[in-house]
Design a protein around this motif. Structure first.
Motif, PDB file in Angstrom:
ATOM      1  N   ALA A 252     -20.151  74.954 -72.986  1.00  0.00           N
ATOM      2  CA  ALA A 252     -19.180  74.568 -73.843  1.00  0.00           C
ATOM      3  C   ALA A 252     -18.594  73.254 -73.585  1.00  0.00           C
ATOM      4  CB  ALA A 252     -17.907  75.447 -74.137  1.00  0.00           C
ATOM      5  N   VAL A 253     -18.169  73.029 -72.350  1.00  0.00           N
ATOM      6  CA  VAL A 253     -17.577  71.707 -71.900  1.00  0.00           C
ATOM      7  C   VAL A 253     -18.845  70.663 -72.275  1.00  0.00           C
ATOM      8  CG1 VAL A 253     -17.197  70.324 -69.936  1.00  0.00           C
ATOM      9  CG2 VAL A 253     -16.458  72.846 -69.981  1.00  0.00           C
ATOM     10  N   LEU A 254     -19.862  70.744 -71.914  1.00  0.00           N
ATOM     11  CA  LEU A 254     -20.869  69.641 -72.369  1.00  0.00           C
ATOM     12  C   LEU A 254     -20.918  69.330 -73.903  1.00  0.00           C
ATOM     13  CD1 LEU A 254     -23.907  70.568 -69.911  1.00  0.00           C
ATOM     14  CD2 LEU A 254     -22.627  68.627 -69.846  1.00  0.00           C
ATOM     15  N   PHE A 255     -20.860  70.571 -74.572  1.00  0.00           N
ATOM     16  CA  PHE A 255     -21.093  70.360 -75.914  1.00  0.00           C
ATOM     17  C   PHE A 255     -19.815  69.228 -76.465  1.00  0.00           C
ATOM     18  CE2 PHE A 255     -20.316  71.762 -80.500  1.00  0.00           C
ATOM     19  CZ  PHE A 255     -21.640  71.548 -80.843  1.00  0.00           C
ATOM     20  N   TYR A 256     -18.555  69.806 -76.163  1.00  0.00           N
ATOM     21  CA  TYR A 256     -17.555  69.169 -76.684  1.00  0.00           C
ATOM     22  C   TYR A 256     -17.522  67.538 -76.146  1.00  0.00           C
ATOM     23  CZ  TYR A 256     -14.945  73.020 -78.334  1.00  0.00           C
ATOM     24  OH  TYR A 256     -14.361  74.170 -79.195  1.00  0.00           O
ATOM     25  N   ALA A 257     -17.772  67.537 -74.866  1.00  0.00           N
ATOM     26  CA  ALA A 257     -17.636  66.005 -74.239  1.00  0.00           C
ATOM     27  C   ALA A 257     -18.641  65.250 -74.984  1.00  0.00           C
ATOM     28  CB  ALA A 257     -17.978  66.209 -72.723  1.00  0.00           C
ATOM     29  N   LEU A 258     -19.921  65.868 -75.201  1.00  0.00           N
ATOM     30  CA  LEU A 258     -21.114  64.921 -75.850  1.00  0.00           C
ATOM     31  C   LEU A 258     -20.710  64.657 -77.421  1.00  0.00           C
ATOM     32  CD1 LEU A 258     -24.225  66.508 -74.234  1.00  0.00           C
ATOM     33  CD2 LEU A 258     -23.280  64.211 -73.934  1.00  0.00           C
ATOM     34  N   ILE A 259     -20.077  65.524 -78.117  1.00  0.00           N
ATOM     35  CA  ILE A 259     -19.653  65.269 -79.596  1.00  0.00           C
ATOM     36  C   ILE A 259     -18.682  64.259 -79.465  1.00  0.00           C
ATOM     37  CG2 ILE A 259     -18.196  66.366 -81.214  1.00  0.00           C
ATOM     38  CD1 ILE A 259     -21.336  67.316 -81.298  1.00  0.00           C
ATOM     39  N   ILE A 260     -17.759  63.981 -78.712  1.00  0.00           N
ATOM     40  CA  ILE A 260     -16.662  63.182 -78.599  1.00  0.00           C
ATOM     41  C   ILE A 260     -17.187  61.577 -78.289  1.00  0.00           C
ATOM     42  CG2 ILE A 260     -14.637  62.072 -77.218  1.00  0.00           C
ATOM     43  CD1 ILE A 260     -13.890  65.105 -76.576  1.00  0.00           C
ATOM     44  N   ILE A 261     -18.226  61.763 -77.336  1.00  0.00           N
ATOM     45  CA  ILE A 261     -18.988  60.236 -77.022  1.00  0.00           C
ATOM     46  C   ILE A 261     -19.719  60.247 -78.224  1.00  0.00           C
ATOM     47  CG2 ILE A 261     -20.684  59.421 -75.456  1.00  0.00           C
ATOM     48  CD1 ILE A 261     -19.328  61.177 -73.258  1.00  0.00           C
ATOM     49  N   GLY A 262     -20.493  60.956 -78.835  1.00  0.00           N
ATOM     50  CA  GLY A 262     -21.312  60.502 -79.925  1.00  0.00           C
ATOM     51  C   GLY A 262     -20.588  59.897 -81.170  1.00  0.00           C
ATOM     52  N   VAL A 263     -19.343  60.565 -81.488  1.00  0.00           N
ATOM     53  CA  VAL A 263     -18.572  60.063 -82.237  1.00  0.00           C
ATOM     54  C   VAL A 263     -18.070  58.576 -82.233  1.00  0.00           C
ATOM     55  CG1 VAL A 263     -16.360  60.454 -83.663  1.00  0.00           C
ATOM     56  CG2 VAL A 263     -17.635  62.328 -83.190  1.00  0.00           C
ATOM     57  N   GLY A 264     -17.572  58.530 -80.961  1.00  0.00           N
ATOM     58  CA  GLY A 264     -17.127  57.130 -80.684  1.00  0.00           C
ATOM     59  C   GLY A 264     -18.163  56.137 -80.415  1.00  0.00           C
ATOM     60  N   TYR A 265     -19.345  56.406 -80.303  1.00  0.00           N
ATOM     61  CA  TYR A 265     -20.703  55.570 -80.230  1.00  0.00           C
ATOM     62  C   TYR A 265     -21.110  55.212 -81.461  1.00  0.00           C
ATOM     63  CZ  TYR A 265     -24.556  53.454 -77.647  1.00  0.00           C
ATOM     64  OH  TYR A 265     -25.484  52.448 -77.090  1.00  0.00           O
ATOM     65  N   VAL A 266     -20.696  55.671 -82.506  1.00  0.00           N
ATOM     66  CA  VAL A 266     -20.976  55.401 -84.078  1.00  0.00           C
ATOM     67  C   VAL A 266     -20.074  54.898 -84.547  1.00  0.00           C
ATOM     68  CG1 VAL A 266     -21.665  56.673 -86.121  1.00  0.00           C
ATOM     69  CG2 VAL A 266     -22.737  57.442 -84.177  1.00  0.00           C
ATOM     70  N   MET A 267     -18.773  55.215 -84.374  1.00  0.00           N
ATOM     71  CA  MET A 267     -17.646  54.750 -85.106  1.00  0.00           C
ATOM     72  C   MET A 267     -16.589  53.758 -84.183  1.00  0.00           C
ATOM     73  SD  MET A 267     -16.738  58.254 -87.399  1.00  0.00           S
ATOM     74  CE  MET A 267     -15.458  57.386 -88.696  1.00  0.00           C
ATOM     75  N   ASN A 268     -16.321  52.707 -84.745  1.00  0.00           N
ATOM     76  CA  ASN A 268     -15.382  52.006 -83.952  1.00  0.00           C
ATOM     77  C   ASN A 268     -13.880  52.460 -84.104  1.00  0.00           C
ATOM     78  OD1 ASN A 268     -14.418  50.790 -86.269  1.00  0.00           O
ATOM     79  ND2 ASN A 268     -16.084  49.311 -86.342  1.00  0.00           N
ATOM     80  N   SER A 269     -13.063  51.800 -83.651  1.00  0.00           N
ATOM     81  CA  SER A 269     -11.596  52.305 -83.793  1.00  0.00           C
ATOM     82  C   SER A 269     -10.965  52.224 -84.867  1.00  0.00           C
ATOM     83  CB  SER A 269     -10.706  51.462 -82.571  1.00  0.00           C
ATOM     84  OG  SER A 269     -10.620  50.369 -82.978  1.00  0.00           O
ATOM     85  N   SER A 270     -11.143  51.253 -85.770  1.00  0.00           N
ATOM     86  CA  SER A 270     -10.600  51.011 -87.016  1.00  0.00           C
ATOM     87  C   SER A 270     -11.389  52.171 -88.180  1.00  0.00           C
ATOM     88  CB  SER A 270     -10.703  49.532 -87.619  1.00  0.00           C
ATOM     89  OG  SER A 270     -12.263  49.329 -87.632  1.00  0.00           O
ATOM     90  N   GLU A 271     -12.602  52.548 -87.706  1.00  0.00           N
ATOM     91  CA  GLU A 271     -13.191  53.583 -88.593  1.00  0.00           C
ATOM     92  C   GLU A 271     -12.742  54.782 -88.163  1.00  0.00           C
ATOM     93  OE1 GLU A 271     -17.676  51.452 -89.275  1.00  0.00           O
ATOM     94  OE2 GLU A 271     -17.198  52.404 -87.634  1.00  0.00           O
ATOM     95  N   VAL A 272     -12.372  55.432 -87.061  1.00  0.00           N
ATOM     96  CA  VAL A 272     -11.933  56.410 -86.727  1.00  0.00           C
ATOM     97  C   VAL A 272     -10.395  56.588 -87.244  1.00  0.00           C
ATOM     98  CG1 VAL A 272     -10.845  57.911 -84.624  1.00  0.00           C
ATOM     99  CG2 VAL A 272     -13.263  56.552 -84.402  1.00  0.00           C
ATOM    100  N   ALA A 273      -9.649  55.523 -87.275  1.00  0.00           N
ATOM    101  CA  ALA A 273      -8.414  55.699 -87.848  1.00  0.00           C
ATOM    102  C   ALA A 273      -8.449  55.632 -89.410  1.00  0.00           C
ATOM    103  CB  ALA A 273      -7.849  54.125 -87.534  1.00  0.00           C
TER     104      ALA A 273
END
Length: 884
Positions: A252-273
């Motif tokens: 579960a820890v690995l799943f959550y952490a990799l999802i977070i990194i995956g999202v940040g690797y695809v979307m920049n800060s303005s896109e996340v906002a």
């Protein structure tokens, strides 16, 4: 030790409990909250925060792992806290976690239709009313209620059914998550991390933002604790249960952490906002960008919907078991301890939680957010009490057997108490970011008040029974065996690699072996029936069933062959499944009247057995039951020629004829050498007209003959060698033949194994499975092979301690290693043959058990005596009950 036997069925495999725990922890949060986590701590900071949160829960999980393996009883926390803190501590702990489980179930009932609106905005139709600012629509309410009823039904249907649903949905979640992670690596860019790796301008600020994420993460890991709730239903070595619990947290820890990194690797800060200001589903928007397709965002949302159902399903399992355990101790009304007669699930507890999940959507989503926050507080309080129980029991019960024993327990226990206590404090301290609001305190207080009311009422009603606790029996031999599993595995491997264990026979080898049967085996041999029968008579009585041999053309082929060899024939075709003594007597009179001097049988075991009895009664006067029960004896019968058309009973290879007395239901065999066939014509081609369901049943019967003869107390070297050879033939060919993948060689091997099965039981006898099946089919006329399928795995579990060596040897043929691997391997075989049945599926009712147990002692005394472990009538009744 004093205790009771578990009433639950052990149906959960290692994979089942892993997906139940993992699915509960994943849920829906990874879809809706990733943007919030990144905003709080940055991409890398949030991932680190989840890792820290995982460490917090990891220490709590270690305490659970040790306690669950040591006390694998339904209710988990209830038992742990009872042993450590007594009744009041146990009541508080279990009542708190029931609130947690029930609140999540109710919340998910509202979450599912809410998520549908993200995919289909026009889904909301038929406005009804508003609760706490949340609009209730008829379409929203209908979906919530229908799915609530469905999930409750699945759980009542059986724990294994719920686990199957959990597996399917968890695989979907994992697949969607992996798609996002892989796509982010391929289409993402490291430059997107610029400005959002961490949140803060200084090391101190970065650390604070990471900690802000970390303190919220434990609430996303609630769910691993469902495993101890269902501990009595887990069919896994105790030590392994603890390891799986820890593995679920790590995954579960690995799943959550990799999802977070995956999202940040695809979307920049303005896109996340921008995503946060828009749909709020940052993970879904990241999926759309990674695949450059808006459809993929909906795919990810569907994966998230599966997460809602996995959490829902897991907490329904956990909540119902927690209520069951309290009811078993008379802490809440005893009715919640009722198990479903067929499925062995806590049916009334499930009805109640299911009913609440049906009502919950009426209150609206906002109300349920308050309820689930109060429930999370209850879970964290229970975690803290379990962690304390872990430390208390190390002092209070140092000699308790702990198959999974945590090293450095003082450090682990202290950290677990501190971490879980910190989570509790975060809910209490104002402005902590997780503090309960007044509405949530009202709900937690209301639940506590209800607990006090139950406490008082049940204490007054049940008196001395209130807060009583009886341990579920855990066989010391099983615990010892698991503690020494590594040594047993080594020994098992040595047995495979080395020569036969010379210490097996503690007495000098001595036996008699005699089996005067002539087997004419081979494809096409049935064409020789006339020539093979000719030496034994001039007029043949052909015994068969009403239609199958005629429809297949085999009757005509045999009849023509007999006539071509100069024999006259007469036909007796009244034999049915589970042949009756009265049918045999009628057939004998028919043989006498028609002057028949040889009997030829065409068919399965029922027909061959009846033919043997006809041949016997044609030359012996009196009641056949006198001969069956040994009150009279004779060694004469008409010559017999047997032509089997099913590869299972092995009747062609022995001197047994199993018959049922219609007057009293006694099913017992006539046994003598006079009814051993003069010649048995075993032609694999004669087997190929069997329906699939018949093939499965008779094939399993053949396997049981061989396993029972091999493990029988009166086995001997010749029967052992033949039985092992035949078991191997069945293990590697039966499923292929059943599935339609069998070659001619496969059919020959299965047919040969069947005949060998009949031969070995002629000498070594059968054991308890056949002994207990005969009363069942004598009473209800059930298919013999299906009766064996219902009974055999349960009997193996009860009997393997009587001869670890032999049961382990059979287990290795099926891919296992040790003796306790055999029952699960047999269950897998039965599933592959579509024979995964219970006695209740075959029409047996609990009220039938006393008669069957008594009848078993009457008609199957030899089988009971042959079994590796000899059971009393009461113990046989318990085995029947477990097979229900």
């Amino acid at each position: 030790m004093a205790g009771k036997k578990s009433e639950f069925d052990k149906v959960f495999s290692a994979w089942d409990i892993l997906v139940i725990a993992f699915g509960a922890m994943i849920g829906w949060g990874w879809v809706v909250s990733s943007g919030d986590w990144i905003t709080r701590g940055g991409v890398i900071g949030a991932a680190i925060g989840f890792a820290l949160g995982g460490v917090m829960v990891f220490f709590v999980g270690l305490t659970y792992a040790e306690l669950t393996a040591a006390m694998p009883q339904c209710g988990g926390e209830h038992v742990f806290s009872y042993k450590a803190m007594g009744p009041i501590g146990s009541y508080i702990c279990t009542w708190a976690i029931v609130l947690g489980y029930v609140s999540v179930v109710c919340f998910e009932a509202c979450a599912l239709p809410t998520i549908i609106t993200y995919i289909y905005p026009k889904f909301l139709q038929g406005y009804l009313y508003t609760v706490a600012g949340f609009d209730i629509y008829a379409s929203w309410l209908a979906v919530a209620i229908i799915v609530a009823i469905f999930i409750t039904y699945i759980n009542i249907k059986g724990a294994k059914t719920a686990a199957l649903l959990q597996t399917i949905l968890t695989v979907v979640i994992g697949g969607v998550g992996i798609l996002l992670i892989v796509a982010s690596v391929v289409t993402g860019d490291a430059s997107n991390l610029d400005g959002q790796m961490f949140n803060g301008d200084s090391t101190g600020e970065i650390f604070k933002t990471i900690l802000r994420v970390a303190v919220t993460t434990p609430f996303f890991f609630i769910g691993f604790d469902v495993i101890p709730q269902a501990a009595e239903e887990i069919n896994v070595p105790l030590k392994k249960i603890g390891k799986i619990m820890i593995l679920s947290i790590v995954l579960a820890v690995l799943f959550y952490a990799l999802i977070i990194i995956g999202v940040g690797y695809v979307m920049n800060s303005s896109e996340v906002a921008a995503s946060m200001d828009g749909s709020g589903l940052v993970t879904a928007d990241a999926m759309a960008k990674a695949f450059n397709s808006s459809i993929m965002s909906k795919v990810l949302i569907v994966g998230g919907m599966c997460g809602i159902v996995t959490s829902w399903n897991s907490f329904l399992i956990g909540g119902s078991r927690a209520m069951y355990s309290m009811a078993e101790s008379y802490m809440i009304p005893k009715t919640f301890a009722k198990l479903h007669k067929k499925h062995k699930t806590p049916v009334n507890a499930l009805y109640l939680i299911g009913f609440l999940s049906v009502l919950a959507p009426l209150a609206g989503r906002k109300m349920l957010v308050w309820i689930v926050d109060a429930g999370n507080f209850g879970c964290c309080l229970a975690y803290c009490m379990v962690s304390l129980s872990f430390l208390i029991l190390r002092k209070k019960a140092p000699d308790m057997k702990r198959p999974y024993k945590v090293k450095h327990y003082k450090i682990v226990g202290a950290l677990a108490v501190l971490m879980s206590g910190f989570m509790v404090v975060m809910y209490i301290v104002p402005n902590s970011g997780s503090a309960l609001v007044w509405q949530e305190w009202a709900m937690a207080g209301g639940w506590s008040l209800l607990g006090v009311v139950f406490f008082i009422i049940c204490k007054l009603k049940y008196k001395e029974k209130f807060a009583s606790h009886v341990d579920v029996l855990i066989d010391d031999e099983i615990v010892d065996e698991e503690e020494n599993r590594e040594e047993e595995v080594k020994a098992a491997i040595e047995l495979v690699m080395a020569e036969e264990d010379e210490t097996k026979f503690v007495q000098p080898i001595a036996f008699n072996y005699n089996l005067p049967v002539n087997i004419a085996f081979g494809t096409g041999k049935v064409a020789q029936t006339g020539e093979l029968t000719k030496p034994y008579g001039k007029k043949a009585l052909i015994v068969t069933g009403r239609s199958s041999a005629k429809k297949s053309g085999l009757y005509d082929k045999v009849n023509d062959s007999l006539k071509a060899a100069g024999l006259e024939t007469a036909l007796f075709d009244k034999v049915a499944q589970n042949p009756l003594t009265t049918t045999a007597m009628e057939g004998a009179e028919f043989a006498k009247t028609n002057g028949c001097d040889v009997v030829v049988a065409i068919g399965g075991g029922s027909i061959m057995d009846c033919a043997k009895a006809i041949a016997f009664l044609a030359l012996n006067d009196g009641d056949i039951n006198d001969y069956i029960f040994g009150r009279k004896v004779s060694d004469t019968a008409l010559p017999l020629v047997l032509i089997p058309t099913t590869c299972g009973t092995g009747s062609e290879g022995n001197g047994f004829a199993v018959l049922t007395n219609p007057e009293n239901g006694d099913k017992k065999s006539l046994r003598c050498n006079a009814i051993v066939a003069k010649v048995s014509i075993v032609d694999p081609d004669c087997m190929k007209t069997m329906p699939k369901h018949v093939l499965a049943a008779v094939g399993f019967d053949a396997l049981c003959h061989c396993m029972e003869a091999y493990t029988s107390k009166i086995s001997q070297p010749f029967t052992d060698a033949l039985a092992l050879y035949a078991i191997d033939l069945i293990a590697h060919n039966l499923v292929d033949v059943y599935k339609g993948r069998g070659t001619q060689e496969s059919w020959e091997k299965i047919t040969l194994a069947s005949t060998i099965g009949g031969m070995v039981i002629n000498t070594a006898g059968v054991t308890l499975a056949h002994g207990m099946e005969h009363p069942a089919s004598g009473l209800k006329n059930i298919v013999h092979g299906k009766g064996l399928a219902a009974l055999t795995p349960v009997i193996i579990e009860a009997s393997y301690k009587g001869d670890h060596f032999k049961f382990a040897k059979i287990a290795r043929i099926f891919g296992g290693i040790t003796a306790d691997d055999l029952a699960p391997k047999i269950r897998t075989l039965l599933k592959n043959l579509d024979l995964d049945v219970k006695l209740s599926d075959l029409g047996i009712e609990e009220k039938d058990i006393p008669w069957m147990a008594e009848n078993c002692m009457k008609v199957s005394a030899a089988s009971i005596a042959n079994n590796p472990v000899v059971f009393t009538q009461e113990e046989i009744a318990e085995i029947y009950k477990k097979a229900m």
